[in-house]
Design an enzyme around this catalytic site. Structure first.
Site, PDB file in Angstrom:
ATOM      1  N   GLY A  99       1.491  -6.926  -6.757  1.00  0.00           N
ATOM      2  CA  GLY A  99       0.111  -6.563  -6.490  1.00  0.00           C
ATOM      3  C   GLY A  99      -0.806  -7.578  -7.141  1.00  0.00           C
ATOM      4  O   GLY A  99      -0.461  -8.177  -8.161  1.00  0.00           O
ATOM      5  N   CYS A 147       0.634   0.842  -8.435  1.00  0.00           N
ATOM      6  CA  CYS A 147       0.033  -0.454  -8.088  1.00  0.00           C
ATOM      7  C   CYS A 147      -1.426  -0.296  -7.678  1.00  0.00           C
ATOM      8  O   CYS A 147      -2.285  -1.085  -8.099  1.00  0.00           O
ATOM      9  CB  CYS A 147       0.818  -1.125  -6.966  1.00  0.00           C
ATOM     10  SG  CYS A 147       2.413  -1.749  -7.462  1.00  0.00           S
ATOM     11  N   HIS A 200      -3.504   0.381 -10.792  1.00  0.00           N
ATOM     12  CA  HIS A 200      -3.563  -0.827 -11.616  1.00  0.00           C
ATOM     13  C   HIS A 200      -4.555  -1.832 -11.025  1.00  0.00           C
ATOM     14  O   HIS A 200      -5.421  -2.361 -11.727  1.00  0.00           O
ATOM     15  CB  HIS A 200      -2.155  -1.418 -11.698  1.00  0.00           C
ATOM     16  CG  HIS A 200      -2.061  -2.682 -12.469  1.00  0.00           C
ATOM     17  ND1 HIS A 200      -1.615  -2.718 -13.769  1.00  0.00           N
ATOM     18  CD2 HIS A 200      -2.323  -3.979 -12.129  1.00  0.00           C
ATOM     19  CE1 HIS A 200      -1.620  -3.975 -14.195  1.00  0.00           C
ATOM     20  NE2 HIS A 200      -2.039  -4.752 -13.208  1.00  0.00           N
ATOM     21  N   GLU A 201      -4.445  -2.099  -9.718  1.00  0.00           N
ATOM     22  CA  GLU A 201      -5.298  -3.106  -9.087  1.00  0.00           C
ATOM     23  C   GLU A 201      -6.734  -2.624  -8.910  1.00  0.00           C
ATOM     24  O   GLU A 201      -7.677  -3.406  -9.060  1.00  0.00           O
ATOM     25  CB  GLU A 201      -4.700  -3.568  -7.758  1.00  0.00           C
ATOM     26  CG  GLU A 201      -3.290  -4.126  -7.844  1.00  0.00           C
ATOM     27  CD  GLU A 201      -3.068  -5.264  -8.842  1.00  0.00           C
ATOM     28  OE1 GLU A 201      -4.037  -5.849  -9.366  1.00  0.00           O
ATOM     29  OE2 GLU A 201      -1.889  -5.560  -9.116  1.00  0.00           O
ATOM     30  N   ILE A 202      -6.927  -1.339  -8.624  1.00  0.00           N
ATOM     31  CA  ILE A 202      -8.291  -0.816  -8.517  1.00  0.00           C
ATOM     32  C   ILE A 202      -8.955  -0.821  -9.887  1.00  0.00           C
ATOM     33  O   ILE A 202     -10.151  -1.136 -10.003  1.00  0.00           O
ATOM     34  CB  ILE A 202      -8.306   0.570  -7.842  1.00  0.00           C
ATOM     35  CG1 ILE A 202      -7.912   0.407  -6.356  1.00  0.00           C
ATOM     36  CG2 ILE A 202      -9.675   1.242  -7.978  1.00  0.00           C
ATOM     37  CD1 ILE A 202      -7.658   1.710  -5.622  1.00  0.00           C
TER      38      ILE A 202
END
Length: 181
Positions: A46, A131, A134-136
């Site tokens: 990601g 994921c 984590h990415e947001i």
């Protein structure tokens, strides 16, 4: 497509909120493909545009074990999360070589814009939920180590500093491009 230079922790971009992106713009599509190529080269599963110092709300995810293929999320937001939690190892392409367990909700529902401009909602659990969260977090200016306890974060930062010192002393250059954007 191109492999983009990555910024490294503690770059200030990693703690800034990213701006909305036009999901239908050709430049956004090119950026998404460049992010996927960069993420695969890193390697990672990601990545956000923020990891390349581009402050746009664009996330790419490619989980090799789910058979779904690459996913592109423009302007994603978590609209629901479960009360049940799970703890899994996390790391970042902007802090290579460092991982630590993070506890997050087990399931989420995410709203985002598809590349064709339509709005979508997806439910996710397991690794995909991790994921996405984590990415947001990253596009919201929350670098993953902020989810750790103070003690664990201090240990991670000490390990990272030692790893960086050891690489510098050994004259090891990363085979992956980095940036000081």
């Amino acid at each position: 497509m191109a492999i983009l230079p990555l910024i490294r922790f503690p770059h200030p971009c990693l703690e800034q909120v990213a701006s909305p992106v036009d999901a239908t713009a050709a430049a956004t599509g090119r950026l998404a493909h460049d992010l996927l190529e960069t993420m695969h080269a890193a390697p990672g599963i990601g990545m956000t545009a923020c990891h390349a110092g581009i402050m746009q709300r664009l996330v790419v995810i490619d989980l090799p074990t789910d058979g779904h293929g690459p996913r592109i999320y423009a302007n994603p937001e978590i609209i629901w999360n479960s009360t049940e939690t799970a703890t899994r190892e996390e790391g970042s392409v902007s802090m290579p070589g460092i991982h630590a367990p993070v506890t997050r909700p087990e399931r989420v529902r995410v709203r985002y814009t598809r590349p064709d401009g339509t709005q979508a909602e997806d439910a996710a659990d397991g690794l995909l939920a991790l994921c996405l969260q984590h990415e947001i977090d990253q596009i919201n200016g929350i670098f993953w180590i902020r989810r750790l306890s103070r003690l664990r974060r201090d240990r991670v930062l000490k390990r990272y500093a030692k790893l960086e010192r050891d690489h510098a002393m050994a004259g090891v250059q990363s085979t992956f491009p980095s940036s000081s954007i």
